[in-house]
Every structure is written in structure tokens, then in C-alpha cells.
Motif scaffolding. Structure first.
Motif, PDB file in Angstrom:
ATOM      1  N   UNK A  28      19.750 -17.490  20.573  1.00 45.61           N
ATOM      2  CA  UNK A  28      20.547 -18.658  20.954  1.00 45.61           C
ATOM      3  C   UNK A  28      20.130 -19.823  20.062  1.00 45.61           C
ATOM      4  N   UNK A  29      21.082 -20.646  19.720  1.00 42.43           N
ATOM      5  CA  UNK A  29      20.861 -21.801  18.855  1.00 42.43           C
ATOM      6  C   UNK A  29      19.698 -22.648  19.369  1.00 42.43           C
ATOM      7  N   UNK A  30      18.785 -23.055  18.488  1.00 43.49           N
ATOM      8  CA  UNK A  30      17.648 -23.884  18.906  1.00 43.49           C
ATOM      9  C   UNK A  30      18.061 -25.187  19.595  1.00 43.49           C
ATOM     10  N   UNK A  31      19.201 -25.746  19.217  1.00 44.26           N
ATOM     11  CA  UNK A  31      19.664 -26.971  19.875  1.00 44.26           C
ATOM     12  C   UNK A  31      20.010 -26.719  21.336  1.00 44.26           C
ATOM     13  N   UNK A  32      20.538 -25.543  21.629  1.00 42.43           N
ATOM     14  CA  UNK A  32      20.839 -25.181  23.018  1.00 42.43           C
ATOM     15  C   UNK A  32      19.544 -25.039  23.817  1.00 42.43           C
ATOM     16  N   UNK A  33      18.540 -24.426  23.203  1.00 43.94           N
ATOM     17  CA  UNK A  33      17.234 -24.304  23.856  1.00 43.94           C
ATOM     18  C   UNK A  33      16.696 -25.692  24.174  1.00 43.94           C
ATOM     19  N   UNK A  34      16.795 -26.600  23.239  1.00 44.24           N
ATOM     20  CA  UNK A  34      16.329 -27.982  23.450  1.00 44.24           C
ATOM     21  C   UNK A  34      17.060 -28.630  24.622  1.00 44.24           C
ATOM     22  N   UNK A  35      18.369 -28.441  24.698  1.00 42.14           N
ATOM     23  CA  UNK A  35      19.151 -29.012  25.812  1.00 42.14           C
ATOM     24  C   UNK A  35      18.668 -28.466  27.150  1.00 42.14           C
ATOM     25  N   UNK A  36      18.373 -27.176  27.203  1.00 40.75           N
ATOM     26  CA  UNK A  36      17.872 -26.579  28.448  1.00 40.75           C
ATOM     27  C   UNK A  36      16.552 -27.209  28.847  1.00 40.75           C
ATOM     28  N   UNK A  37      15.650 -27.295  27.884  1.00 38.40           N
ATOM     29  CA  UNK A  37      14.292 -27.711  28.197  1.00 38.40           C
ATOM     30  C   UNK A  37      14.165 -29.193  28.542  1.00 38.40           C
ATOM     31  N   UNK A  38      15.158 -29.995  28.167  1.00 33.25           N
ATOM     32  CA  UNK A  38      15.129 -31.410  28.557  1.00 33.25           C
ATOM     33  C   UNK A  38      16.081 -31.692  29.720  1.00 33.25           C
ATOM     34  N   UNK A  39      16.712 -30.636  30.237  1.00 30.27           N
ATOM     35  CA  UNK A  39      17.554 -30.781  31.419  1.00 30.27           C
ATOM     36  C   UNK A  39      18.964 -31.271  31.171  1.00 30.27           C
ATOM     37  N   UNK A  40      19.440 -31.214  29.933  1.00 26.62           N
ATOM     38  CA  UNK A  40      20.800 -31.665  29.643  1.00 26.62           C
ATOM     39  C   UNK A  40      21.826 -30.549  29.734  1.00 26.62           C
ATOM     40  N   UNK A  41      21.372 -29.355  29.999  1.00 26.15           N
ATOM     41  CA  UNK A  41      22.285 -28.217  30.118  1.00 26.15           C
ATOM     42  C   UNK A  41      21.661 -27.231  31.091  1.00 26.15           C
ATOM     43  N   UNK A  42      22.487 -26.603  31.910  1.00 27.30           N
ATOM     44  CA  UNK A  42      21.950 -25.673  32.905  1.00 27.30           C
ATOM     45  C   UNK A  42      21.823 -24.268  32.337  1.00 27.30           C
ATOM     46  N   UNK A  43      20.865 -23.549  32.852  1.00 25.19           N
ATOM     47  CA  UNK A  43      20.673 -22.153  32.490  1.00 25.19           C
ATOM     48  C   UNK A  43      21.684 -21.308  33.240  1.00 25.19           C
ATOM     49  N   UNK A  44      22.267 -20.313  32.572  1.00 25.01           N
ATOM     50  CA  UNK A  44      23.105 -19.345  33.289  1.00 25.01           C
ATOM     51  C   UNK A  44      22.190 -18.242  33.814  1.00 25.01           C
ATOM     52  N   UNK A  45      22.651 -17.494  34.774  1.00 22.43           N
ATOM     53  CA  UNK A  45      21.857 -16.406  35.334  1.00 22.43           C
ATOM     54  C   UNK A  45      21.533 -15.361  34.258  1.00 22.43           C
ATOM     55  N   UNK A  46      22.502 -15.067  33.401  1.00 23.78           N
ATOM     56  CA  UNK A  46      22.262 -14.082  32.343  1.00 23.78           C
ATOM     57  C   UNK A  46      21.165 -14.550  31.401  1.00 23.78           C
ATOM     58  N   UNK A  47      21.212 -15.815  31.029  1.00 26.28           N
ATOM     59  CA  UNK A  47      20.192 -16.354  30.123  1.00 26.28           C
ATOM     60  C   UNK A  47      18.834 -16.380  30.811  1.00 26.28           C
ATOM     61  N   UNK A  48      18.807 -16.754  32.084  1.00 31.76           N
ATOM     62  CA  UNK A  48      17.538 -16.749  32.815  1.00 31.76           C
ATOM     63  C   UNK A  48      16.913 -15.352  32.829  1.00 31.76           C
ATOM     64  N   UNK A  49      17.737 -14.346  33.069  1.00 32.74           N
ATOM     65  CA  UNK A  49      17.236 -12.970  33.078  1.00 32.74           C
ATOM     66  C   UNK A  49      16.696 -12.584  31.709  1.00 32.74           C
ATOM     67  N   UNK A  50      17.435 -12.961  30.670  1.00 27.66           N
ATOM     68  CA  UNK A  50      17.005 -12.606  29.327  1.00 27.66           C
ATOM     69  C   UNK A  50      15.702 -13.324  28.946  1.00 27.66           C
ATOM     70  N   UNK A  51      15.601 -14.607  29.264  1.00 23.59           N
ATOM     71  CA  UNK A  51      14.385 -15.357  28.981  1.00 23.59           C
ATOM     72  C   UNK A  51      13.207 -14.739  29.726  1.00 23.59           C
ATOM     73  N   UNK A  52      13.415 -14.438  30.993  1.00 12.35           N
ATOM     74  CA  UNK A  52      12.350 -13.852  31.814  1.00 12.35           C
ATOM     75  C   UNK A  52      11.889 -12.525  31.203  1.00 12.35           C
ATOM     76  N   UNK A  53      12.820 -11.699  30.812  1.00 15.84           N
ATOM     77  CA  UNK A  53      12.492 -10.407  30.220  1.00 15.84           C
ATOM     78  C   UNK A  53      11.742 -10.575  28.907  1.00 15.84           C
ATOM     79  N   UNK A  54      12.239 -11.437  28.050  1.00 18.02           N
ATOM     80  CA  UNK A  54      11.618 -11.613  26.726  1.00 18.02           C
ATOM     81  C   UNK A  54      10.229 -12.247  26.820  1.00 18.02           C
ATOM     82  N   UNK A  55      10.048 -13.203  27.726  1.00 21.37           N
ATOM     83  CA  UNK A  55       8.760 -13.875  27.829  1.00 21.37           C
ATOM     84  C   UNK A  55       7.734 -13.045  28.603  1.00 21.37           C
ATOM     85  N   UNK A  56       8.209 -12.052  29.346  1.00 21.47           N
ATOM     86  CA  UNK A  56       7.289 -11.180  30.085  1.00 21.47           C
ATOM     87  C   UNK A  56       6.613 -10.173  29.160  1.00 21.47           C
ATOM     88  N   UNK A  57       7.199  -9.920  28.016  1.00 17.68           N
ATOM     89  CA  UNK A  57       6.633  -8.943  27.077  1.00 17.68           C
ATOM     90  C   UNK A  57       5.307  -9.394  26.510  1.00 17.68           C
TER      91      UNK A  57
END
Length: 82
Positions: A53-82
Motif C-alpha cells: 500500500x502507498x506509504x502516504x496511505x500508511x501515514x494517513x492511517x497512523x495519524x488518524x486521517x483515514x480509517x483502517x478497513x477490516x481487510x487491511x487490519x487483517x493483512x497488517x496483523x498477519x504481516x506484523x505477526x511474522x
């Protein structure tokens, strides 16, 4: 808005509890994601590569300017659990 629309008047005066709860939850997820990145020694750019995902989108998520979708949350959780 109709002049006597009770619900619209109430929402305008008090806010929408469901939206406020969603915003609170989103900030919590953003904080936990940022902390996990720090704990794992990863950057926002590393996360953007992991989830393709575009780094600018990641930045928006992390500063609270954009909401996470359930699919993205699942993917982030899976990738960071590795």
C-alpha cells in the motif's frame, strides 16, 4: 435538515456516538500499529511494502486521517505477526 428534525438536531448538538467510537477505535489501532513497528524496528515504508500500500496511505492511517478497513487490519496483523 428539516427545522423540527429531532435526530438531526440531537446529532448536531451531541455528536454521533457510533462515529466517535469508531474514531476512538481507529486511533487505538493506529497507536498499536505504530508501537508494533517501533518494537520490530520497522518503518512506515517497511509496512507499506509488507502490505503493498502507498506509504502516504500508511501515514494517513497512523495519524488518524483515514480509517483502517477490516481487510487491511487483517493483512497488517498477519504481516506484523511474522
Amino acid at each position: 435538515m428539516e427545522e423540527n428534525d429531532f435526530v438531526s438536531i440531537w446529532l448536531e448538538e451531541t455528536g454521533n456516538p457510533a462515529i466517535e467510537e469508531l474514531a476512538r477505535a481507529n486511533f487505538e489501532v493506529a497507536d498499536k500499529t505504530a508501537k508494533t513497528l517501533t518494537d520490530k524496528g520497522l518503518t512506515k515504508n517497511d509496512l507499506s511494502v509488507l502490505v503493498d500500500i502507498n506509504p502516504l496511505e500508511i501515514e494517513r492511517w497512523l495519524v488518524g486521517r483515514h480509517t483502517f478497513s477490516m481487510n487491511v487490519l487483517k493483512e497488517i496483523t498477519t504481516k506484523l505477526a511474522d
